[in-house]
Scaffold this active site. Structure first.
Site, PDB file in Angstrom:
ATOM      1  CG  HIS A 137     -64.416 -36.313 -83.369  1.00 36.91           C
ATOM      2  ND1 HIS A 137     -64.248 -37.414 -82.567  1.00 36.91           N
ATOM      3  CD2 HIS A 137     -63.227 -35.653 -83.335  1.00 36.91           C
ATOM      4  CE1 HIS A 137     -63.013 -37.431 -82.085  1.00 36.91           C
ATOM      5  NE2 HIS A 137     -62.372 -36.372 -82.520  1.00 36.91           N
ATOM      6  CB  CYS A 145     -70.235 -30.600-100.981  1.00 36.04           C
ATOM      7  SG  CYS A 145     -69.670 -31.045-102.635  1.00 36.04           S
TER       8      CYS A 145
HETATM    9  C1  BV8 Z   1     -56.338 -35.322 -87.030  1.00 39.23           C
HETATM   10  C2  BV8 Z   1     -66.302 -39.053 -86.031  1.00 39.23           C
HETATM   11  C3  BV8 Z   1     -54.553 -34.340 -88.265  1.00 39.23           C
HETATM   12  C4  BV8 Z   1     -66.942 -39.974 -86.988  1.00 39.23           C
HETATM   13  C5  BV8 Z   1     -64.257 -39.902 -85.032  1.00 39.23           C
HETATM   14  C6  BV8 Z   1     -51.456 -38.704 -82.690  1.00 39.23           C
HETATM   15  C7  BV8 Z   1     -51.082 -39.980 -82.347  1.00 39.23           C
HETATM   16  C8  BV8 Z   1     -51.616 -41.082 -83.021  1.00 39.23           C
HETATM   17  C9  BV8 Z   1     -52.562 -40.907 -84.046  1.00 39.23           C
HETATM   18  C10 BV8 Z   1     -52.917 -39.658 -84.368  1.00 39.23           C
HETATM   19  C11 BV8 Z   1     -52.378 -38.553 -83.708  1.00 39.23           C
HETATM   20  N1  BV8 Z   1     -52.946 -37.427 -84.230  1.00 39.23           N
HETATM   21  C12 BV8 Z   1     -53.828 -37.788 -85.207  1.00 39.23           C
HETATM   22  C13 BV8 Z   1     -53.821 -39.150 -85.318  1.00 39.23           C
HETATM   23  C14 BV8 Z   1     -54.608 -39.933 -86.269  1.00 39.23           C
HETATM   24  C15 BV8 Z   1     -56.047 -40.147 -85.781  1.00 39.23           C
HETATM   25  C16 BV8 Z   1     -56.093 -40.985 -84.533  1.00 39.23           C
HETATM   26  O1  BV8 Z   1     -56.211 -40.477 -83.424  1.00 39.23           O
HETATM   27  N2  BV8 Z   1     -56.010 -42.291 -84.723  1.00 39.23           N
HETATM   28  C17 BV8 Z   1     -56.095 -43.187 -83.574  1.00 39.23           C
HETATM   29  C18 BV8 Z   1     -57.055 -44.332 -83.894  1.00 39.23           C
HETATM   30  C19 BV8 Z   1     -54.706 -43.704 -83.262  1.00 39.23           C
HETATM   31  N3  BV8 Z   1     -56.706 -38.875 -85.549  1.00 39.23           N
HETATM   32  C20 BV8 Z   1     -57.275 -38.249 -86.582  1.00 39.23           C
HETATM   33  O2  BV8 Z   1     -57.253 -38.673 -87.719  1.00 39.23           O
HETATM   34  C21 BV8 Z   1     -57.972 -36.939 -86.268  1.00 39.23           C
HETATM   35  N4  BV8 Z   1     -57.503 -35.959 -87.233  1.00 39.23           N
HETATM   36  O3  BV8 Z   1     -55.710 -35.379 -86.010  1.00 39.23           O
HETATM   37  O4  BV8 Z   1     -55.911 -34.626 -88.179  1.00 39.23           O
HETATM   38  C22 BV8 Z   1     -53.788 -35.635 -88.492  1.00 39.23           C
HETATM   39  C23 BV8 Z   1     -54.295 -36.609 -89.354  1.00 39.23           C
HETATM   40  C24 BV8 Z   1     -53.549 -37.807 -89.554  1.00 39.23           C
HETATM   41  C25 BV8 Z   1     -52.345 -38.012 -88.876  1.00 39.23           C
HETATM   42  C26 BV8 Z   1     -51.862 -37.036 -87.997  1.00 39.23           C
HETATM   43  C27 BV8 Z   1     -52.588 -35.844 -87.803  1.00 39.23           C
HETATM   44  C28 BV8 Z   1     -59.468 -37.058 -86.460  1.00 39.23           C
HETATM   45  C29 BV8 Z   1     -60.034 -38.021 -85.440  1.00 39.23           C
HETATM   46  C30 BV8 Z   1     -61.558 -37.992 -85.517  1.00 39.23           C
HETATM   47  C31 BV8 Z   1     -62.062 -39.332 -85.979  1.00 39.23           C
HETATM   48  N5  BV8 Z   1     -63.527 -39.336 -85.963  1.00 39.23           N
HETATM   49  N6  BV8 Z   1     -65.581 -39.830 -85.045  1.00 39.23           N
HETATM   50  C32 BV8 Z   1     -67.908 -40.887 -86.322  1.00 39.23           C
HETATM   51  O5  BV8 Z   1     -68.235 -40.714 -85.131  1.00 39.23           O
HETATM   52  O6  BV8 Z   1     -68.360 -41.798 -87.024  1.00 39.23           O
HETATM   53  S1  BV8 Z   1     -63.493 -40.688 -83.749  1.00 39.23           S
HETATM   54  C33 BV8 Z   1     -64.552 -41.759 -82.978  1.00 39.23           C
HETATM   55  O7  BV8 Z   1     -63.789 -42.310 -81.903  1.00 39.23           O
HETATM   56  C34 BV8 Z   1     -65.761 -41.143 -82.291  1.00 39.23           C
HETATM   57  O8  BV8 Z   1     -65.821 -39.738 -82.358  1.00 39.23           O
HETATM   58  C35 BV8 Z   1     -65.555 -41.537 -80.845  1.00 39.23           C
HETATM   59  O9  BV8 Z   1     -66.145 -40.711 -79.953  1.00 39.23           O
HETATM   60  C36 BV8 Z   1     -64.092 -41.480 -80.812  1.00 39.23           C
HETATM   61  C37 BV8 Z   1     -63.332 -41.955 -79.669  1.00 39.23           C
HETATM   62  O10 BV8 Z   1     -63.902 -43.119 -79.187  1.00 39.23           O
HETATM   63  P1  BV8 Z   1     -64.537 -43.046 -77.724  1.00 39.23           P
HETATM   64  O11 BV8 Z   1     -65.525 -41.942 -77.701  1.00 39.23           O
HETATM   65  O12 BV8 Z   1     -63.422 -42.997 -76.737  1.00 39.23           O
HETATM   66  O13 BV8 Z   1     -65.341 -44.381 -77.663  1.00 39.23           O
HETATM   67  P2  BV8 Z   1     -64.777 -45.814 -77.272  1.00 39.23           P
HETATM   68  O14 BV8 Z   1     -65.799 -46.801 -77.653  1.00 39.23           O
HETATM   69  O15 BV8 Z   1     -63.374 -45.958 -77.789  1.00 39.23           O
HETATM   70  O16 BV8 Z   1     -64.649 -45.764 -75.671  1.00 39.23           O
HETATM   71  C38 BV8 Z   1     -65.832 -45.654 -74.895  1.00 39.23           C
HETATM   72  C39 BV8 Z   1     -65.390 -45.463 -73.456  1.00 39.23           C
HETATM   73  O17 BV8 Z   1     -66.551 -45.282 -72.661  1.00 39.23           O
HETATM   74  C40 BV8 Z   1     -64.646 -46.662 -72.886  1.00 39.23           C
HETATM   75  O18 BV8 Z   1     -63.569 -46.198 -72.093  1.00 39.23           O
HETATM   76  C41 BV8 Z   1     -65.723 -47.341 -72.022  1.00 39.23           C
HETATM   77  O19 BV8 Z   1     -65.138 -48.008 -70.911  1.00 39.23           O
HETATM   78  C42 BV8 Z   1     -66.519 -46.163 -71.563  1.00 39.23           C
HETATM   79  N7  BV8 Z   1     -67.915 -46.434 -71.197  1.00 39.23           N
HETATM   80  C43 BV8 Z   1     -68.776 -47.326 -71.759  1.00 39.23           C
HETATM   81  N8  BV8 Z   1     -69.971 -47.218 -71.159  1.00 39.23           N
HETATM   82  C44 BV8 Z   1     -69.883 -46.218 -70.232  1.00 39.23           C
HETATM   83  C45 BV8 Z   1     -68.564 -45.711 -70.258  1.00 39.23           C
HETATM   84  N9  BV8 Z   1     -68.155 -44.722 -69.453  1.00 39.23           N
HETATM   85  C46 BV8 Z   1     -69.061 -44.202 -68.586  1.00 39.23           C
HETATM   86  N10 BV8 Z   1     -70.346 -44.635 -68.507  1.00 39.23           N
HETATM   87  C47 BV8 Z   1     -70.787 -45.636 -69.309  1.00 39.23           C
HETATM   88  N11 BV8 Z   1     -72.067 -46.057 -69.215  1.00 39.23           N
END
Ligand code: BV8
Length: 286
Positions: A137, A145
């Site tokens: 990511h 740009c």
């Molecule tokens: C794409 C960068 C083609 C910016 C980020 C298939 C199905 C459904 C949807 C889609 C699909 N394919 C694509 C999509 C659309 C979309 C998507 O996935 N949407 C989701 C919301 C449904 N994906 C995209 O758009 C991707 N592009 O595939 O292009 C396309 C496009 C459109 C449609 C189809 C295809 C691009 C995705 C990239 C987005 N950019 N970040 C920024 O960082 O500001 S994502 C963002 O979320 C961060 O990178 C982050 O890392 C990421 C995921 O979140 P997590 O890291 O999991 O963090 P979260 O808080 O959720 O969870 C934390 C976890 O840690 C928890 O489980 C918690 O319990 C645990 N935890 C907490 N403390 C600890 C711990 N574990 C261990 N120790 C601890 N101490």
């Protein structure tokens, strides 16, 4: 230095779970794909996306991490990223980052490849070998740009910045016209070089990941600190299982069920990873 401070920290992993997992690490020619999320950096003080700290100034990070949001209000989105750059620069890598970096050094990029969703730069600062990690990511400390929502790839200008020298305050007076213009084409705006929702991910690297899995043989997907909600990152554990591999999850929550994991280590990644990867780091599992 008191004797107690020389002693290893108390084990955080149940012994039977650890011995079963570490026995598997000794499988000849085992290859490991690590999928990392924001939870790996939680112990470094960085808030996760969906945890309590996931909100910022009553905005949801998910709403701000899009080209549409930047097109609509570049100042607000820049403030979000400046705040995250500042906290990331002020944070330190934790033992979880170091454990992954040392394991990658020991086994090399072919056998221990990390896909990180994190943009905070902490894996790089932990010395993770650059050829053994894919910043899926992008990175907070890189700029590029941006022209408009339609042509958000801009003119192609990209620059790495590791200091906090982007003149955008994350508080106080700042107007849209003050958002830096692209120094190359002078037309686009400068944006963080991260992959926003709806933006495509490096196709060549996606193919490389699929080729890595297609090689077959003994494989493990190690899923660390991610809620598994964002694709394509969230899809690799299933792909590896379908190809006959196993899955281990390290999460502060019990996410083993979600991932249909063979091993579910519930705890802080900063504590669990150094313990379970010990055989690789100390050379026992070569
Ligand atoms: C794409 C960068 C083609 C910016 C980020 C298939 C199905 C459904 C949807 C889609 C699909 N394919 C694509 C999509 C659309 C979309 C998507 O996935 N949407 C989701 C919301 C449904 N994906 C995209 O758009 C991707 N592009 O595939 O292009 C396309 C496009 C459109 C449609 C189809 C295809 C691009 C995705 C990239 C987005 N950019 N970040 C920024 O960082 O500001 S994502 C963002 O979320 C961060 O990178 C982050 O890392 C990421 C995921 O979140 P997590 O890291 O999991 O963090 P979260 O808080 O959720 O969870 C934390 C976890 O840690 C928890 O489980 C918690 O319990 C645990 N935890 C907490 N403390 C600890 C711990 N574990 C261990 N120790 C601890 N101490």
């Amino acid at each position: 230095m008191s004797a107690s401070s020389n002693e290893a920290p108390p084990p955080v992993v149940p012994p039977n779970l650890k011995s079963s997992f570490q026995a598997y690490l000794r499988t000849p020619s085992l290859r490991i794909l690590v999928v990392v999320g924001a939870g790996l950096s939680a112990a470094s003080g960085l808030s996760t996306f969906r945890g309590a700290g996931g909100l910022w100034k009553s905005h949801n990070a998910m709403q701000l991490a899009t080209p549409e949001a930047f097109d609509a209000d570049p100042v607000l989105v820049w403030r979000f990223y400046q705040m995250r750059r500042r906290t990331a620069l002020a944070a330190e890598p934790n033992p979880g980052h170091y454990a992954l970096a040392r394991a990658a050094e020991k086994w090399g990029k072919e056998r221990f490849w990390t896909l990180t969703q994190n943009v905070d730069g902490l894996s790089r600062r932990a010395g993770h070998p650059e050829d053994a990690i894919w910043y899926m990511h992008g990175q907070l400390h890189s700029l590029k740009c941006f022209w408009s929502e339609q042509e958000y790839d801009g003119c192609g200008w990209v620059e790495e910045v590791h200091k906090d020298d982007i003149p955008i305050p994350d508080e106080g007076e700042f107007a849209r016209e003050d958002v830096p213009k692209c120094p190359k084409c002078k037309k686009g705006l400068v944006r963080p070089n991260v992959v926003w929702f709806g933006e495509v991910i490096d196709e060549a690297m996606l193919d490389k990941a699929d080729e890595w899995i297609a090689q077959g043989g003994p494989m493990l997907c190690l899923v660390v600190g991610t809620s598994g909600k964002v694709y394509p990152a969230a899809g690799y554990a299933r792909k590896i299982q379908k190809a006959g591999g196993k899955v281990a999850v390290v999460d502060i929550e019990d996410r083993g069920e979600d991932e249909k994991a063979d091993w579910s280590f519930v705890g802080d990644a900063a504590e669990v990873l150094p313990e379970i990867l010990q055989p690789i780091v100390n050379g026992e599992a070569a």
